[in-house]
Enzyme design. Structure first.
Site, PDB file in Angstrom:
ATOM      1  N   TYR A  65       0.830  -1.203   0.000  1.00 33.47           N
ATOM      2  CA  TYR A  65       0.000   0.000   0.000  1.00 33.47           C
ATOM      3  C   TYR A  65       0.865   1.254   0.000  1.00 33.47           C
ATOM      4  O   TYR A  65       2.031   1.231   0.371  1.00 33.47           O
ATOM      5  CB  TYR A  65      -0.974   0.003   1.184  1.00 33.47           C
ATOM      6  N   CYS A  66       0.253   2.348  -0.444  1.00 32.60           N
ATOM      7  CA  CYS A  66       0.853   3.683  -0.391  1.00 32.60           C
ATOM      8  C   CYS A  66      -0.245   4.640   0.077  1.00 32.60           C
ATOM      9  O   CYS A  66      -1.165   4.234   0.772  1.00 32.60           O
ATOM     10  CB  CYS A  66       1.435   4.087  -1.741  1.00 32.60           C
ATOM     11  N   ARG A  67      -0.159   5.892  -0.298  1.00 28.27           N
ATOM     12  CA  ARG A  67      -1.181   6.842   0.154  1.00 28.27           C
ATOM     13  C   ARG A  67      -2.502   6.618  -0.560  1.00 28.27           C
ATOM     14  O   ARG A  67      -3.558   6.612   0.051  1.00 28.27           O
ATOM     15  CB  ARG A  67      -0.697   8.280  -0.042  1.00 28.27           C
ATOM     16  N   PHE A  94      -3.690   4.181   1.921  1.00 30.24           N
ATOM     17  CA  PHE A  94      -3.822   4.550   3.330  1.00 30.24           C
ATOM     18  C   PHE A  94      -4.817   5.693   3.516  1.00 30.24           C
ATOM     19  O   PHE A  94      -5.455   5.793   4.564  1.00 30.24           O
ATOM     20  CB  PHE A  94      -2.444   4.936   3.891  1.00 30.24           C
TER      21      PHE A  94
END
Length: 102
Positions: A65-67, A94
């Site tokens: 995952y990332c932003r 996120f």
């Protein structure tokens, strides 16, 4: 790589005893909170990201995952090229995460 919405990502992760959660955000982003038990490797480190990822166990299943889901999709693609068979991208990242945070 598979793109999964949060509910599918979490449900699959909970049943997976061979899982690693990978956070590809920057240190500044991680300082705002992260998904519990995630390891962080910043994708913006370029070749440094590749070197760090190459140290990981390719037999594991990676929940990435990332932003918002863009960089993590890119990370999954890079990892697949490097020989990682199983990567799951968290759609929405996120910023849309509603689960626990540490």
């Amino acid at each position: 790589m598979a793109d999964l919405i949060q509910s599918d990502w979490v449900n699959q992760l909970e049943k997976d005893d061979n899982a690693i959660i990978l956070d590809v955000r920057t240190d500044e982003e991680v300082a705002e909170g992260k998904i519990p038990n995630a390891i962080q490797i910043d994708i913006y480190k370029g070749q440094g990201f590749i070197y760090a990822v190459e140290e990981l166990d390719k037999s594991k299943n990676f929940y990435v995952y990332c932003r918002s889901g863009g960089r993590s999709a890119q990370a999954c693609a890079i990892m697949n090229q490097l020989g990682f068979d199983t990567t799951y991208n968290l759609l929405g990242g996120f910023s849309e995460w509603t689960g626990p945070v540490e």
